[in-house]
Design an enzyme around this catalytic site. Structure first.
Site, mmCIF file in Angstrom:
data_model
loop_
_atom_site.group_PDB
_atom_site.id
_atom_site.type_symbol
_atom_site.label_atom_id
_atom_site.label_comp_id
_atom_site.label_asym_id
_atom_site.label_seq_id
_atom_site.Cartn_x
_atom_site.Cartn_y
_atom_site.Cartn_z
ATOM 1 N N LEU A 112 -64.749 -108.139 13.307
ATOM 2 C CA LEU A 112 -65.470 -109.097 14.127
ATOM 3 C C LEU A 112 -65.030 -108.899 15.565
ATOM 4 O O LEU A 112 -63.865 -108.573 15.829
ATOM 5 C CB LEU A 112 -65.168 -110.541 13.703
ATOM 6 C CG LEU A 112 -65.655 -111.002 12.331
ATOM 7 C CD1 LEU A 112 -65.172 -112.414 12.057
ATOM 8 C CD2 LEU A 112 -67.172 -110.945 12.256
ATOM 9 N N ASP A 113 -65.935 -109.108 16.498
ATOM 10 C CA ASP A 113 -65.596 -109.082 17.903
ATOM 11 C C ASP A 113 -64.458 -110.068 18.169
ATOM 12 O O ASP A 113 -64.347 -111.106 17.501
ATOM 13 C CB ASP A 113 -66.852 -109.457 18.710
ATOM 14 C CG ASP A 113 -66.576 -109.618 20.185
ATOM 15 O OD1 ASP A 113 -65.710 -108.902 20.703
ATOM 16 O OD2 ASP A 113 -67.237 -110.465 20.812
ATOM 17 N N ARG A 114 -63.632 -109.760 19.119
ATOM 18 C CA ARG A 114 -62.488 -110.620 19.441
ATOM 19 C C ARG A 114 -62.903 -112.065 19.704
ATOM 20 O O ARG A 114 -62.222 -112.999 19.300
ATOM 21 C CB ARG A 114 -61.761 -110.048 20.667
ATOM 22 C CG ARG A 114 -60.511 -110.811 21.069
ATOM 23 C CD ARG A 114 -59.750 -110.048 22.131
ATOM 24 N NE ARG A 114 -60.509 -109.876 23.344
ATOM 25 C CZ ARG A 114 -60.491 -110.744 24.366
ATOM 26 N NH1 ARG A 114 -59.760 -111.830 24.289
ATOM 27 N NH2 ARG A 114 -61.192 -110.517 25.455
#
Length: 492
Positions: free
Chosen positions: A190-192
């Site tokens: 997942l994106d940060r």
């Protein structure tokens, strides 16, 4: 297994060997074979410790080794030349000071002369004083744990695994340090800044099995987000191709030359100002959901990239930007710099300086291309709201040589006096220092970060309204609770 850091629990790095070489040539030990897999263990987790302050999880500064084998293009060049052409974010005075302080080692021997000519298989180690950006103090909730998988609800602002400036403030390290969950295999990412369902496999076999489902696109993914304006009531399908503008900053845009992708959107609610939207990505491109929402004219309310003034009056709606990629990146950086929020992008002033200088490392296109690749490895955290397991780094401890920001006027005598005390910090033995403050023992004379006071982000700044709500495969389905900001009665 990847190469361990200082005090690592893996196989030792190449040990210096004394052997006679014809003609008095310098002997280079043969490289040891590296096996792929997860390698973080207790020694890595013990490098430093956390403390909590103002709703943030912070990491005490610590010492860390960047390591690399000599690259092919470096062979026959002096160490001084390599530093001066490919790592010019730091002046040569810094590297000379680092060598005098014993922080540069070649084949585990201290580097005394930067004019030394590099050979194939030379192993270079650079010890730096490392500072990590803070993340939200929100705990990682474990949704499921059995013999095969660990499924968590990831908070926003946390990278999945070490990358760029993040190491201990990552999901992998927090699970290892605080939940004793080690040797986990990343299935997807997942994106940060994206929160929600995140899966890890406990064995390589399980990872491979689920990975095959991902590759065959048998994994159903459902996200929820809050976007600007009144999103259409009917189902909206966006199939605009997406192109990566910058891996370093993590910026993409719609472009005919981009990769094909598809996202299905369905509005769940509208409160008169913003809409809650369900997102079903059918592909896994970088920032796919965020870029498609921006293109549709309904960017995520608090998206720190795709809902910014830098995109122009239309904020990228319909793909209208009216800027070159370089102008766009500069505008985005300047907007965050003015707000003192570069950490939200996961980059620092030093990263930007390094990038700018490495783009001009001579006439060699190989040098330019390779230097840019090195920067991606060292300083960026590729934006991942994709679920492509092929992007997983099989050697998470692999890092090219980098350095903390320099201070050419450093007092090296002070450095030597404090070296042992600083090592205590790096080995996590100095646990009694006052939380939230840097004692004199914690400061490193070669590290500019130790002399800089940065504005901490607020916990609110570290939350983006995009959440992975559900993941469903052939034999499993994992869900998290709907986030508060997605509730019908939620107000700004």
């Amino acid at each position: 297994m990847a190469e361990p850091g200082p005090g690592g629990d893996g196989e030792a790095s190449p040990a210096p060997k004394k052997r006679r070489v014809a003609g008095g040539e310098r002997y280079v030990p043969p490289p040891r074979k590296l096996s792929t897999g997860v390698s973080f263990g207790p020694a890595h987790f013990a490098e430093t410790s956390y403390y909590f302050e103002g709703g943030l999880r912070k990491v005490r500064p610590y010492y860390f080794d960047f390591r690399t084998y000599c690259k092919g293009r470096w062979v026959g060049r002096s160490l001084l030349h390599v530093f001066s052409t490919e790592f010019r974010a730091q002046p040569l005075a810094y590297y000379r000071a680092a060598a005098r302080a014993g922080r540069l080692r070649l084949n585990e021997e201290p580097v005394r002369d930067l004019d030394i000519v590099l050979k194939n298989n030379d192993f270079l180690r650079n010890t730096v004083h490392r500072h990590e950006p803070p993340v939200t103090a929100q705990p990682i909730q474990i949704l499921v744990e059995d013999d095969e998988v660990v499924v968590v609800d990831k908070p926003s602002s946390l990278p999945v695994h070490p990358c760029g400036r993040f190491r201990h403030n990552t999901v992998i390290f927090i699970l290892g340090k605080e939940h004793d969950l080690k040797e986990l295999h990343t299935i997807h990412r997942l994106d940060r800044m994206t929160s929600g369902v995140l899966m890890f496999a406990k064995t390589a076999e399980v990872s491979k099995r689920i990975d095959e489902q991902v590759r065959e696109r048998q994994l159903e993914k459902e996200y929820v987000c809050r976007v600007a304006g009144e999103f259409p009531e009917h189902e909206v399908v966006c199939e605009e191709p997406i192109l990566v503008v910058s891996y370093k900053v993590g910026v993409c845009r719609v472009d005919p030359k981009g990769k094909s992708c598809k996202t299905i959107f369905q509005r769940l609610s509208y409160n008169g100002k913003t809409s809650v939207v369900k997102c079903l990505p059918r592909t896994g491109r970088t920032h796919q959901i965020r870029v498609h929402l921006q293109y549709l004219g309904h960017p995520i309310v608090n998206d720190p990239i795709y809902n910014m003034d830098a995109w122009g009056p239309a904020r990228g709606k319909g793909g209208k930007i009216d800027k070159t990629d370089e102008e766009l990146l500069k505008a985005l950086v300047e907007e965050h710099r003015s707000k003192q929020s570069l950490d939200i992008l996961g980059i620092s002033e030093e990263d930007l300086n390094s990038s700018a200088e490495n783009k001009d490392c001579g006439n060699s296109s190989d040098c330019t291309k390779s230097a840019r690749a090195d920067l991606i490895n060292e300083s960026s955290c590729p934006a991942e709201d994709t679920e492509d397991p092929r992007r997983d780094a099989k050697d998470p401890e692999r890092n090219d040589v980098a350095a903390c920001p320099p201070d050419s006027d450093s007092n090296l005598e002070t450095l030597e006096k404090n070296k042992e005390k600083n090592k205590e910090l790096g080995s996590c033995e100095n646990q009694d220092s006052q939380m939230g403050e840097k004692s004199s023992e914690e400061k490193d004379p070669l590290c500019v970060e130790c002399k800089i006071t940065r504005r901490d982000p607020s916990p609110k700044e570290l939350v983006m309204f995009l959440h992975a709500l559900r993941y469903k495969g052939a034999e499993f389905e994992y869900c998290s609770k709907m986030p508060e900001w997605a509730m019908d009665d939620w107000e700004e």
